[in-house]
Write an enzyme that holds these catalytic residues in place. Structure first.
Site, PDB file in Angstrom:
ATOM      1  N   LYS A 137      14.872  17.920  -8.124  1.00  0.00           N
ATOM      2  CA  LYS A 137      15.172  16.617  -7.724  1.00  0.00           C
ATOM      3  C   LYS A 137      15.277  16.387  -6.278  1.00  0.00           C
ATOM      4  O   LYS A 137      15.911  17.624  -5.665  1.00  0.00           O
ATOM      5  CB  LYS A 137      16.286  16.144  -8.522  1.00  0.00           C
ATOM      6  CG  LYS A 137      16.230  14.471  -8.482  1.00  0.00           C
ATOM      7  CD  LYS A 137      15.218  13.916  -9.721  1.00  0.00           C
ATOM      8  CE  LYS A 137      15.353  12.647 -10.237  1.00  0.00           C
ATOM      9  NZ  LYS A 137      14.501  12.551 -11.274  1.00  0.00           N
ATOM     10  N   GLY A 181      16.777  -4.138 -18.890  1.00  0.00           N
ATOM     11  CA  GLY A 181      15.962  -3.632 -17.505  1.00  0.00           C
ATOM     12  C   GLY A 181      14.560  -4.229 -17.696  1.00  0.00           C
ATOM     13  O   GLY A 181      13.923  -4.120 -18.788  1.00  0.00           O
ATOM     14  N   TYR A 182      14.012  -4.855 -16.683  1.00  0.00           N
ATOM     15  CA  TYR A 182      12.732  -5.077 -16.889  1.00  0.00           C
ATOM     16  C   TYR A 182      11.820  -5.017 -15.714  1.00  0.00           C
ATOM     17  O   TYR A 182      10.995  -5.645 -15.121  1.00  0.00           O
ATOM     18  CB  TYR A 182      12.684  -6.994 -17.021  1.00  0.00           C
ATOM     19  CG  TYR A 182      11.584  -7.408 -18.177  1.00  0.00           C
ATOM     20  CD1 TYR A 182      11.541  -6.965 -19.417  1.00  0.00           C
ATOM     21  CD2 TYR A 182      10.499  -8.255 -17.648  1.00  0.00           C
ATOM     22  CE1 TYR A 182      10.651  -7.342 -20.182  1.00  0.00           C
ATOM     23  CE2 TYR A 182       9.399  -8.751 -18.303  1.00  0.00           C
ATOM     24  CZ  TYR A 182       9.568  -8.274 -19.808  1.00  0.00           C
ATOM     25  OH  TYR A 182       8.529  -8.719 -20.680  1.00  0.00           O
ATOM     26  N   GLY A 183      12.116  -3.740 -15.192  1.00  0.00           N
ATOM     27  CA  GLY A 183      11.301  -3.089 -14.147  1.00  0.00           C
ATOM     28  C   GLY A 183      10.147  -2.144 -14.820  1.00  0.00           C
ATOM     29  O   GLY A 183       9.719  -2.513 -16.061  1.00  0.00           O
ATOM     30  N   ASN A 184       9.916  -1.079 -14.256  1.00  0.00           N
ATOM     31  CA  ASN A 184       8.595  -0.359 -14.546  1.00  0.00           C
ATOM     32  C   ASN A 184       8.880  -0.062 -16.194  1.00  0.00           C
ATOM     33  O   ASN A 184       7.994  -0.141 -16.886  1.00  0.00           O
ATOM     34  CB  ASN A 184       8.445   0.860 -13.736  1.00  0.00           C
ATOM     35  CG  ASN A 184       7.329   1.722 -14.028  1.00  0.00           C
ATOM     36  OD1 ASN A 184       6.260   1.155 -14.762  1.00  0.00           O
ATOM     37  ND2 ASN A 184       7.319   2.756 -13.953  1.00  0.00           N
ATOM     38  N   GLY A 225      11.371  -0.700 -18.282  1.00  0.00           N
ATOM     39  CA  GLY A 225      11.568  -1.789 -19.284  1.00  0.00           C
ATOM     40  C   GLY A 225      10.431  -2.777 -19.798  1.00  0.00           C
ATOM     41  O   GLY A 225      10.086  -3.147 -20.887  1.00  0.00           O
TER      42      GLY A 225
HETATM   43  P1  NAD Z   1      12.877  -0.189 -11.733  1.00  0.00           P
HETATM   44  O1  NAD Z   1      13.768  -0.271 -10.404  1.00  0.00           O
HETATM   45  O2  NAD Z   1      11.393  -0.452 -11.666  1.00  0.00           O
HETATM   46  O3  NAD Z   1      13.709  -1.137 -12.675  1.00  0.00           O
HETATM   47  C1  NAD Z   1      15.019  -1.398 -12.969  1.00  0.00           C
HETATM   48  C2  NAD Z   1      15.321  -2.625 -13.654  1.00  0.00           C
HETATM   49  O4  NAD Z   1      16.650  -2.556 -14.151  1.00  0.00           O
HETATM   50  C3  NAD Z   1      15.015  -3.799 -12.934  1.00  0.00           C
HETATM   51  O5  NAD Z   1      14.522  -5.006 -13.793  1.00  0.00           O
HETATM   52  C4  NAD Z   1      16.344  -4.424 -12.557  1.00  0.00           C
HETATM   53  O6  NAD Z   1      16.493  -5.545 -12.340  1.00  0.00           O
HETATM   54  C5  NAD Z   1      17.109  -3.839 -13.744  1.00  0.00           C
HETATM   55  N1  NAD Z   1      18.660  -3.516 -13.584  1.00  0.00           N
HETATM   56  C6  NAD Z   1      19.053  -3.372 -12.280  1.00  0.00           C
HETATM   57  N2  NAD Z   1      20.624  -3.308 -12.515  1.00  0.00           N
HETATM   58  C7  NAD Z   1      20.905  -3.952 -14.027  1.00  0.00           C
HETATM   59  C8  NAD Z   1      21.892  -4.346 -14.565  1.00  0.00           C
HETATM   60  N3  NAD Z   1      23.096  -4.252 -14.124  1.00  0.00           N
HETATM   61  N4  NAD Z   1      21.801  -4.662 -15.820  1.00  0.00           N
HETATM   62  C9  NAD Z   1      20.467  -4.849 -16.489  1.00  0.00           C
HETATM   63  N5  NAD Z   1      19.336  -4.654 -15.810  1.00  0.00           N
HETATM   64  C10 NAD Z   1      19.432  -4.009 -14.519  1.00  0.00           C
HETATM   65  O7  NAD Z   1      13.302   1.202 -12.402  1.00  0.00           O
HETATM   66  P2  NAD Z   1      12.451   2.070 -13.601  1.00  0.00           P
HETATM   67  O8  NAD Z   1      11.495   2.994 -12.817  1.00  0.00           O
HETATM   68  O9  NAD Z   1      12.025   0.908 -14.754  1.00  0.00           O
HETATM   69  O10 NAD Z   1      13.529   2.996 -14.153  1.00  0.00           O
HETATM   70  C11 NAD Z   1      14.777   2.636 -14.834  1.00  0.00           C
HETATM   71  C12 NAD Z   1      15.340   3.759 -15.341  1.00  0.00           C
HETATM   72  O11 NAD Z   1      14.223   4.702 -16.079  1.00  0.00           O
HETATM   73  C13 NAD Z   1      16.132   4.774 -14.282  1.00  0.00           C
HETATM   74  O12 NAD Z   1      17.063   5.141 -15.051  1.00  0.00           O
HETATM   75  C14 NAD Z   1      15.204   5.955 -13.880  1.00  0.00           C
HETATM   76  O13 NAD Z   1      15.580   6.690 -13.569  1.00  0.00           O
HETATM   77  C15 NAD Z   1      14.641   5.805 -15.671  1.00  0.00           C
HETATM   78  N6  NAD Z   1      13.226   6.642 -15.722  1.00  0.00           N
HETATM   79  C16 NAD Z   1      12.116   6.053 -14.888  1.00  0.00           C
HETATM   80  C17 NAD Z   1      10.952   6.789 -15.111  1.00  0.00           C
HETATM   81  C18 NAD Z   1       9.735   6.135 -14.492  1.00  0.00           C
HETATM   82  O14 NAD Z   1       8.555   6.853 -14.647  1.00  0.00           O
HETATM   83  N7  NAD Z   1       9.707   5.044 -13.935  1.00  0.00           N
HETATM   84  C19 NAD Z   1      10.836   8.121 -15.843  1.00  0.00           C
HETATM   85  C20 NAD Z   1      11.994   8.703 -16.417  1.00  0.00           C
HETATM   86  C21 NAD Z   1      13.159   7.802 -16.454  1.00  0.00           C
END
Ligand code: NAD
Length: 416
Positions: A106, A218-221, A223
């Protein structure tokens, strides 16, 4: 058990539990407590105002007994060496559980990307890459995106690495844009894996995924894609949230329309026909499947007792504390741990690397089929260990991951 405090404390405690169950060789246990190599770099970066800033970055390479190091790079003001070390250790177990030929690593840079321009982030990324040059590479250590780094960041890393080599090396990073050797399906892969794990869990519990109710934090990538894929598989999405709050709709909502609403307004909140809820309420929503896909430490001893889901599939890394784990287990909630549930991302990264090494580009159908085969196999491997050891799925995944790594270390032996 002493209450774990930091991510590294949790990671070491998990390793201790797995080591005990496996009756692990103490020398191997000792080695696995420590990363093989940790590199700290000072990244002098030109800023837009003509001045310079020195950012601290690191790359932690935990173990490469099963293959080259693999792991994301995060840009965040709270990055610490301890946190990155824990994340590197989890990558080692995750790659072993997914049974892909990688070790774990990492990287992190302590900076606030939200306050930096794109040009500043590019200069930071290129300078950081130049400092890692002797330690990364397609057969050494293959970075990928993590918090606040994305496909564009990977393209800058690839270009910097390639400029130094004198030829194009797409296989030096994964999670790249399609135009420079990225894989079809990579953007959705983590979420697809999460939903596939929920589907396999449902089979074991005698539930039908079609028509099952799902809540997503969570509604990012991760969610939004998880909500979309679950909806496309026939689930009813009853609640979603983001950092500003969330919405609840017991009759089911259309995640595509909610995504459009979020794109226009910046949040899922205030979506027509739904009741606004808090993140705390989302975690306690009545549903069949709960997918935390935001931050770590969301389900704790304080709220675990109120979780009503039958299946909890961890999209985020570390959303459940060890104390909450115990409560959920007592309640009979079927938990699919992060190192299994969100391994679809690294599995498709592996598929991207293989395509780059062989100069091929597979179709979306090919990539998704290979991902599904690997996810289902990993799920069943963990489930079998859980049955055999009479343990929960998290402990089983750790036993499987640590066991596979230790087997590789024993087979390689110790040189000199
Ligand atoms: P992202 O930044 O695209 O999305 C994060 C989401 O969480 C956003 O919608 C944000 O508004 C929301 N958020 C932030 N604080 C919050 C809170 N207090 N309550 C509710 N929602 C909240 O990130 P991502 O890539 O979707 O990653 C999310 C998680 O998944 C992280 O823990 C990351 O380590 C894990 N992850 C991601 C991947 C990947 O391929 N992107 C792979 C493995 C693990």
């Amino acid at each position: 058990m002493v209450e774990a405090q930091t991510a590294l404390d949790v990671a070491l405690e998990q390793l201790r539990i797995a080591a005990e169950k496996l009756d692990l060789d103490p020398d191997i246990h000792e080695m696995l407590k420590h990363p093989k190599r940790s590199l700290i770099v000072s990244i002098r970066t030109k800023m837009d105002d003509g001045g310079t800033c020195v950012f601290t970055g690191c790359r932690v390479q935990h173990n490469d007994a099963r293959g080259p190091f693999k792991g994301g790079i995060r840009y965040h003001p709270d990055v610490t060496l301890d946190e990155v070390t824990a994340l590197a250790m989890w990558m080692t177990w995750k790659c072993a559980v997914a049974d892909i030929p990688y070790g774990g690593a990492k990287g992190g840079v302590c900076c606030n990307p939200k306050e930096m321009s794109e040009a500043e982030r590019e200069r930071l990324t290129r300078r950081y890459t130049s400092l890692l040059l002797d330690f990364i590479g397609p057969y050494r250590d293959v970075p990928a995106p993590d918090l606040y780094t994305d496909a564009q960041t990977m393209a800058w890393i690839m270009d910097t690495y390639s400029q130094f080599k004198g030829y194009s090396v797409p296989e030096c990073v994964t999670g790249k844009p399609l135009s420079v050797g990225g894989s079809e399906g990579r953007a959705e892969a983590t979420s697809r894996g999460v939903v596939l794990c929920a589907r396999e869990s449902a089979k074991h519990l005698g539930l039908r995924l079609k028509g099952a109710t799902v809540a997503v934090q969570g509604y990012g990538n991760v969610g939004w894609n998880a909500a979309k894929i679950a909806y496309d598989m026939g689930c009813k999405i009853v609640a979603v949230t983001d950092s500003r709050g969330g919405i609840h709709c017991p009759n089911g909502l259309n995640p595509y329309e909610v995504y459009e609403h979020k794109s226009k307004t910046g949040s899922v909140v205030d979506y027509d026909g739904c009741e606004n809820i808090t993140n705390e309420q989302l975690l306690e929503t009545k549903c069949d499947v709960l997918i935390p896909a935001a931050l770590e430490n969301q389900i704790t001893k304080a709220n675990a007792g109120n979780v009503k889901a039958k299946i909890l599939a961890e999209g985020a890394n570390g959303p459940t504390t060890p104390e909450a784990d115990k409560v959920l287990r007592e309640k009979g909630i079927f938990l699919v741990p992060d190192i299994l549930a969100n391994s679809g991302g690294v599995t498709t990264s592996y598929l991207e690397w293989v395509q780059n090494l062989t100069r091929e580009h597979w179709t979306l159908e090919d990539v998704n089929q290979k991902l599904e085969d690997k996810m289902v196999r990993a799920f069943n491997d963990v489930y079998r260990v859980a049955k055999k050891e009479e343990s929960d799925m998290r402990t089983a995944a750790l036993i499987l991951g640590v066991g596979r790594v230790s087997e590789a270390m024993k087979t390689l032996g110790l040189w000199p």
